[in-house]
Design an enzyme around this catalytic site. Sequence first.
Site, PDB file in Angstrom:
ATOM      1  N   ASN A  14       0.882  -1.168   0.000  1.00  0.00           N
ATOM      2  CA  ASN A  14       0.000   0.000   0.000  1.00  0.00           C
ATOM      3  C   ASN A  14       0.923   1.222   0.000  1.00  0.00           C
ATOM      4  O   ASN A  14       1.490   1.577   1.026  1.00  0.00           O
ATOM      5  CB  ASN A  14      -0.886  -0.031   1.244  1.00  0.00           C
ATOM      6  CG  ASN A  14      -1.848   1.137   1.290  1.00  0.00           C
ATOM      7  OD1 ASN A  14      -1.790   2.040   0.442  1.00  0.00           O
ATOM      8  ND2 ASN A  14      -2.723   1.142   2.275  1.00  0.00           N
ATOM      9  N   ARG A  72      -2.515  -2.114  -3.508  1.00  0.00           N
ATOM     10  CA  ARG A  72      -3.739  -1.357  -3.321  1.00  0.00           C
ATOM     11  C   ARG A  72      -3.655  -0.150  -4.262  1.00  0.00           C
ATOM     12  O   ARG A  72      -2.687   0.615  -4.215  1.00  0.00           O
ATOM     13  CB  ARG A  72      -3.837  -0.866  -1.885  1.00  0.00           C
ATOM     14  CG  ARG A  72      -5.012   0.033  -1.691  1.00  0.00           C
ATOM     15  CD  ARG A  72      -5.004   0.673  -0.322  1.00  0.00           C
ATOM     16  NE  ARG A  72      -6.174   1.529  -0.198  1.00  0.00           N
ATOM     17  CZ  ARG A  72      -6.183   2.683   0.438  1.00  0.00           C
ATOM     18  NH1 ARG A  72      -5.108   3.122   1.036  1.00  0.00           N
ATOM     19  NH2 ARG A  72      -7.286   3.397   0.496  1.00  0.00           N
ATOM     20  N   HIS A 113     -12.816   2.498  -0.046  1.00  0.00           N
ATOM     21  CA  HIS A 113     -12.765   1.414   0.961  1.00  0.00           C
ATOM     22  C   HIS A 113     -13.443   0.144   0.442  1.00  0.00           C
ATOM     23  O   HIS A 113     -13.912  -0.685   1.226  1.00  0.00           O
ATOM     24  CB  HIS A 113     -13.496   1.790   2.279  1.00  0.00           C
ATOM     25  CG  HIS A 113     -12.917   2.945   3.025  1.00  0.00           C
ATOM     26  ND1 HIS A 113     -13.714   3.929   3.591  1.00  0.00           N
ATOM     27  CD2 HIS A 113     -11.638   3.280   3.310  1.00  0.00           C
ATOM     28  CE1 HIS A 113     -12.929   4.816   4.188  1.00  0.00           C
ATOM     29  NE2 HIS A 113     -11.672   4.448   4.032  1.00  0.00           N
ATOM     30  N   ARG A 156     -12.333  15.140   7.895  1.00  0.00           N
ATOM     31  CA  ARG A 156     -13.094  15.501   6.679  1.00  0.00           C
ATOM     32  C   ARG A 156     -14.542  15.787   7.026  1.00  0.00           C
ATOM     33  O   ARG A 156     -15.133  15.108   7.862  1.00  0.00           O
ATOM     34  CB  ARG A 156     -13.045  14.351   5.664  1.00  0.00           C
ATOM     35  CG  ARG A 156     -11.680  14.135   5.077  1.00  0.00           C
ATOM     36  CD  ARG A 156     -11.714  13.010   4.047  1.00  0.00           C
ATOM     37  NE  ARG A 156     -10.486  12.250   4.123  1.00  0.00           N
ATOM     38  CZ  ARG A 156     -10.378  10.948   3.887  1.00  0.00           C
ATOM     39  NH1 ARG A 156     -11.435  10.254   3.511  1.00  0.00           N
ATOM     40  NH2 ARG A 156      -9.223  10.340   3.993  1.00  0.00           N
ATOM     41  N   GLU A 193      -7.977  -5.641   4.985  1.00  0.00           N
ATOM     42  CA  GLU A 193      -7.830  -5.282   3.575  1.00  0.00           C
ATOM     43  C   GLU A 193      -6.642  -5.999   2.933  1.00  0.00           C
ATOM     44  O   GLU A 193      -6.694  -6.390   1.776  1.00  0.00           O
ATOM     45  CB  GLU A 193      -7.699  -3.762   3.442  1.00  0.00           C
ATOM     46  CG  GLU A 193      -9.020  -3.070   3.777  1.00  0.00           C
ATOM     47  CD  GLU A 193      -8.901  -1.578   3.965  1.00  0.00           C
ATOM     48  OE1 GLU A 193      -9.134  -0.858   3.007  1.00  0.00           O
ATOM     49  OE2 GLU A 193      -8.581  -1.144   5.088  1.00  0.00           O
TER      50      GLU A 193
END
Length: 397
Positions: free
Chosen positions: A7, A91, A180, A241, A385
């Site tokens: 990643n 990823r 995601h 956010r 993940e």
Amino acid sequence: MNILVINCGSSSLKYQLIDSESENVLAKGLVERIGIEGSCITHTPAGRDKVVKTQPMQDHNEAVKLVIEALIDPEHGVIKSLSEIGAVGHRVVHGGEKFKTAVKIDDSVIKDIEDLSSLAPLHNPANLIGIRACAENMPGVPQAAVFDTAFHQTMPKKAYMYGLPYEYYEKYKVRRYGFHGTSHDYVSSRVGEILGKDRKDLKIIVCHLGNGASISAVKNGECVDTSMGLTPLEGLIMGTRSGDLDPAILDFICEKEGLSSHEMNTVLNKKSGVLGLSGGVSSDFRDLSAAANDGNELAKTALETYCYRVAKYIGSYTMAMQGVDVIAFTAGIGENAADVREGVCGYLKYMGVEIDADANKKRGEEITLSTADSKVKVMVVPTNEELSIARQTLAIL
Ligand code: AMP
């Protein structure tokens, strides 16, 4: 086969080496501050202490070299040579409309990921740097790209279109993509496994509540709606956010504060969410809960607003699927923050959701939170993940 999962960010690189047969993590680690002063690698072989090595590194090429060195190191390594790595799974954040599943990387895939960079200018170029660095340092080892957006590509048009002039979709592909996806996919299939059912027979709402947060409606094994949009800014309130807001606020604040749209974008991404809402207490829910328990009113407001937004989405996704069988919480907050789970579920009593207070005290493991009488199953399913990327890599190679 051992699969190296990568990643790659603009100045960092996370990795895990996974044995695809046992699905055990053989080693994992993080390279930080690539190309910046103070760069270092933290390498953790399974069941042993982590090793931290500070070493200047100019670029991702050097970072990948260090990862390989760490993996084959006679003392801290877990394999004897590079030949024990059978494949690399990357990823990749944005796959646009082009990538509906993971793919084997070749020149045309690299070109497509490059072309999609305008939709994810911070992420796709960094992901590509990692892909190129691995190709250079591991020639001949097959590589796969696993996209954050792919799982959401099953959404119907009514769920992914915005109420904007259609030409923006035609010219610039402005639409909801969602992110995601690897986590929503993994958690929804794990829900099926835990319940001994095929997820094709279930209506599942996955609440991925981490520093970035998104929620999705997974009906009969396919995503039918998700809260993040063209970018990861839309939807739930997150650590820093904003999530959903009236788009006219942007112009209003820019004018009042003399901000450029770029500066406003930074406010929305880095200074908003629970951090902004709490008047700067923290973006971390451990700090927020502690402050709320100490009587900090803004921290309380931030937590309440956060939970209300999650519950509001659960309500709307229940409508989207015309019902819900399972609500699954995952990621840092979903797996650990009992007060958030309690707060969200408190709004869902009207639909027969009941959770067990003792079960909710547990954290970081697979838990059934709902009582035997609850009309909807509520679960905690820790996301994985990396394992999902390794599985998808194995499947396509
Ligand atoms: P993630 O992005 O999935 O790694 O989630 C990171 C976030 O999870 C942190 O910013 C915290 O807000 C939250 N978190 C992690 N551990 C805990 C905990 N024990 N209790 C509450 N929140 C936690």
